[in-house]
Write a protein that holds these residues in place. Structure first.
Motif: not given
Length: 103
Positions: A40-44, A50-52
């Motif tokens: 969720q933090k990565m999306v935010e 690719p990392d997600i």
């Protein structure tokens, strides 16, 4: 939900787990929960796709690992106990569960 308004998708049966079994399963779920929060933090933070995707794959693997542990426990206790008690329908139930897991 109350017993009279039980979810139609959930079994009314219960399984008493040892403290050790419960702790092991909860530990795995808490790790998955932490991984989900990380995604969720990565999306935010607009992380690179690719990392997600790699992190989502890690969550899938962690949930598969949880399923394997729970399934092994189910076979060793619930299924084997039902069979010993002459409840042959336990085999049909187990087959249905496996079919759903293998979709």
């Amino acid at each position: 939900m109350s017993e009279t308004n039980a979810c139609p998708h959930c079994s009314e049966r219960k399984k008493k787990r040892t403290a050790e079994e419960q702790n092991a399963l909860l530990r795995r779920l808490k790790l998955v929960e932490g991984q989900i929060r990380g995604i969720q933090k990565m999306v935010e933070e607009d992380a690179y796709c690719p990392d997600i995707l790699i992190q989502v794959s890690a969550v899938s693997a962690a949930l598969n690992s949880f399923n394997k542990e729970l399934l092994a426990c189910h076979i060793r206790s619930c299924v084997s106990e039902d069979i010993r008690n002459g409840k042959e329908e336990a085999i049909d139930e187990f087959v249905k569960v496996m079919q759903k897991l293998m979709k």
